[in-house]
Design an enzyme around this catalytic site. Structure first.
Site, PDB file in Angstrom:
ATOM      1  N   SER A 131       0.869  -1.184   0.000  1.00  0.00           N
ATOM      2  CA  SER A 131       0.000   0.000   0.000  1.00  0.00           C
ATOM      3  C   SER A 131       0.907   1.236   0.000  1.00  0.00           C
ATOM      4  CB  SER A 131      -0.838   0.001   1.283  1.00  0.00           C
ATOM      5  OG  SER A 131      -1.489   1.232   1.458  1.00  0.00           O
ATOM      6  N   TYR A 144      -1.697  -0.584  10.882  1.00  0.00           N
ATOM      7  CA  TYR A 144      -1.833  -0.962   9.470  1.00  0.00           C
ATOM      8  C   TYR A 144      -0.569  -0.546   8.712  1.00  0.00           C
ATOM      9  CZ  TYR A 144      -3.498  -1.156   4.648  1.00  0.00           C
ATOM     10  OH  TYR A 144      -3.625  -1.431   3.306  1.00  0.00           O
TER      11      TYR A 144
HETATM   12  N1  LIG Z   1      -8.635  -0.860  -1.211  1.00  0.00           N
HETATM   13  C1  LIG Z   1      -7.686  -0.020  -0.875  1.00  0.00           C
HETATM   14  O1  LIG Z   1      -7.886   1.196  -0.764  1.00  0.00           O
HETATM   15  C2  LIG Z   1      -6.286  -0.556  -0.632  1.00  0.00           C
HETATM   16  C3  LIG Z   1      -5.238   0.353  -0.713  1.00  0.00           C
HETATM   17  C4  LIG Z   1      -3.949  -0.102  -0.498  1.00  0.00           C
HETATM   18  C5  LIG Z   1      -3.707  -1.430  -0.220  1.00  0.00           C
HETATM   19  N2  LIG Z   1      -4.748  -2.293  -0.142  1.00  0.00           N
HETATM   20  C6  LIG Z   1      -4.437  -3.701   0.175  1.00  0.00           C
HETATM   21  O2  LIG Z   1      -4.935  -4.514  -0.869  1.00  0.00           O
HETATM   22  C7  LIG Z   1      -5.187  -5.830  -0.373  1.00  0.00           C
HETATM   23  C8  LIG Z   1      -6.551  -6.280  -0.839  1.00  0.00           C
HETATM   24  O3  LIG Z   1      -7.537  -5.456  -0.253  1.00  0.00           O
HETATM   25  P1  LIG Z   1      -8.856  -5.029  -1.014  1.00  0.00           P
HETATM   26  O4  LIG Z   1      -8.797  -3.584  -1.240  1.00  0.00           O
HETATM   27  O5  LIG Z   1      -9.080  -5.912  -2.163  1.00  0.00           O
HETATM   28  O6  LIG Z   1      -9.907  -5.249   0.172  1.00  0.00           O
HETATM   29  P2  LIG Z   1     -11.139  -6.249   0.311  1.00  0.00           P
HETATM   30  O7  LIG Z   1     -12.069  -6.046  -0.816  1.00  0.00           O
HETATM   31  O8  LIG Z   1     -11.634  -6.062   1.708  1.00  0.00           O
HETATM   32  O9  LIG Z   1     -10.476  -7.688   0.168  1.00  0.00           O
HETATM   33  C9  LIG Z   1      -9.655  -8.222   1.167  1.00  0.00           C
HETATM   34  C10 LIG Z   1      -9.488  -9.707   0.938  1.00  0.00           C
HETATM   35  O10 LIG Z   1      -8.642 -10.237   1.971  1.00  0.00           O
HETATM   36  C11 LIG Z   1      -9.245 -11.406   2.472  1.00  0.00           C
HETATM   37  N3  LIG Z   1      -8.830 -11.688   3.834  1.00  0.00           N
HETATM   38  C12 LIG Z   1      -8.941 -10.933   4.928  1.00  0.00           C
HETATM   39  N4  LIG Z   1      -8.445 -11.595   5.977  1.00  0.00           N
HETATM   40  C13 LIG Z   1      -8.026 -12.806   5.525  1.00  0.00           C
HETATM   41  C14 LIG Z   1      -7.417 -13.949   6.093  1.00  0.00           C
HETATM   42  N5  LIG Z   1      -7.139 -14.052   7.402  1.00  0.00           N
HETATM   43  N6  LIG Z   1      -7.094 -15.000   5.288  1.00  0.00           N
HETATM   44  C15 LIG Z   1      -7.356 -14.953   3.976  1.00  0.00           C
HETATM   45  N7  LIG Z   1      -7.932 -13.909   3.354  1.00  0.00           N
HETATM   46  C16 LIG Z   1      -8.258 -12.856   4.140  1.00  0.00           C
HETATM   47  C17 LIG Z   1     -10.732 -11.186   2.334  1.00  0.00           C
HETATM   48  O11 LIG Z   1     -11.445 -12.405   2.184  1.00  0.00           O
HETATM   49  P3  LIG Z   1     -12.149 -13.240   3.313  1.00  0.00           P
HETATM   50  O12 LIG Z   1     -12.721 -12.279   4.301  1.00  0.00           O
HETATM   51  O13 LIG Z   1     -13.156 -14.020   2.535  1.00  0.00           O
HETATM   52  O14 LIG Z   1     -11.085 -14.108   3.835  1.00  0.00           O
HETATM   53  C18 LIG Z   1     -10.800 -10.459   1.000  1.00  0.00           C
HETATM   54  O15 LIG Z   1     -10.833 -11.386  -0.064  1.00  0.00           O
HETATM   55  C19 LIG Z   1      -5.028  -5.745   1.146  1.00  0.00           C
HETATM   56  O16 LIG Z   1      -3.774  -6.284   1.499  1.00  0.00           O
HETATM   57  C20 LIG Z   1      -5.080  -4.251   1.428  1.00  0.00           C
HETATM   58  O17 LIG Z   1      -4.379  -3.904   2.589  1.00  0.00           O
HETATM   59  C21 LIG Z   1      -6.043  -1.892  -0.350  1.00  0.00           C
END
Ligand SMILES: NC(=O)c1ccc[n+]([C@@H]2O[C@H](COP(=O)([O-])OP(=O)(O)OC[C@H]3O[C@@H](n4cnc5c(N)ncnc54)[C@H](OP(=O)(O)O)[C@@H]3O)[C@@H](O)[C@H]2O)c1
Length: 270
Positions: A131, A144
């Protein structure tokens, strides 16, 4: 055909990445805790696996199954993660540890499980979804941001030790992206700060997050997925990619301004 495992594939960036890789004829294994939310990936011929990255036994079982069936894993995309936002005073140590368990230690356990196969094939790509919070400060992001800063350092060192085996390690640094991440982070923030010393500012920021992440003005997760697929398919010299215009702008401003001034702007923006 190349074999790819994507974690966090039930939603957002992981879901879109699994879909895009499957469309490109990769044999895709999509993993997350909630298998119901990945069923639609079957339309793209992705394989659905239950995979909690904090469950070491499950990780090993899933990797063994993939290796037994496909003989290898060429690509690992680590997208599972969440945002444990809150003031340092408000977040319990158990929650801080959970943040690291998912965003760093769990991710590392998946990497450790795939490395023997990648080493044997002298080939592999590991994509870690970090991120911009892995390089910049943000309000109530201590744990975080710490987990993502740690992931940055971890990935840089890992890269040195595995490159001799033909394995590349790429880090993706998205800014705010239109996924569930922001709503989950907003809920976490509101919950931990309720009634405490940081309540007022936390409520303001969690409301801002909800508005921002519901607005549809943020880049879609497909933008990040496309970057990830491009990175897997091409041999870039670069090892880190920022995704999102606003994120690029923030990183630039952070680079050119003295820290105090940057913080002043961020604090006034809220
Ligand atoms: N969206 C943003 O603004 C943003 C910005 C920068 C970085 N990121 C990073 O991008 C990555 C993906 O996030 P996203 O934006 O796609 O958010 P999201 O839509 O909330 O997806 C997060 C995913 O992580 C999974 N997850 C959470 N805890 C888990 C665990 N213990 N084991 C396995 N899977 C787990 C969730 O699935 P389940 O709950 O089904 O397990 C879900 O599939 C993350 O690492 C996040 O920190 C996001």
């Amino acid at each position: 055909m190349k074999v790819a495992l994507v974690t966090g594939a039930s939603s957002g960036i992981g879901y879109e990445t699994a879909k895009n890789l499957a469309k490109k004829d990769y044999i895709v294994y999509a993993g997350s805790r909630t298998v119901e939310n990945m069923q639609s990936l079957k339309a793209y011929h992705a394989n659905i696996v239950q995979l909690d990255v904090t469950n070491q036994q499950q990780i090993q079982q899933v990797i063994n199954e993939i290796i037994n069936k496909e003989g290898k894993i060429d690509v690992l995309v680590n997208s599972a993660g969440y945002g444990s936002l809150g003031a340092v005073e408000d977040i319990k140590l158990s929650e801080a540890k959970k943040q690291f368990d998912v965003n760093l230690f769990g991710l590392s356990e998946v990497i450790k499980a795939v490395l023997p196969s990648m080493r044997a094939n002298q080939n592999g790509t590991i994509v870690n979804v970090s991120s911009v919070s892995g390089r910049l400060p943000s309000y109530f992001g201590a744990w975080y941001n710490a987990s993502k800063h740690a992931l940055e350092g971890y990935s840089s060192s890992l890269r040195l030790e595995v490159s001799d085996f033909g394995i590349k390690v790429v880090v993706i640094q998205p800014g705010s992206i239109n996924t569930n991440w922001g709503l989950i982070a907003a809920d976490n923030l509101a919950k931990v700060s309720r009634g405490g010393a940081y309540h007022e500012k936390s409520a303001l920021i969690s409301d801002m997050l909800r508005t921002q992440f519901k607005s549809n003005q943020l880049p879609q997760p497909s933008v990040v997925a496309k970057r990830i697929v491009k990175t897997i398919e091409h041999n870039h010299i670069r090892q880190r990619f920022i995704v999102g215009k606003f994120a690029k702008c923030l990183v630039f401003v952070n680079k050119i301004l003295p820290g105090k001034l940057y913080n002043w702007i961020i604090q006034r923006g809220i």
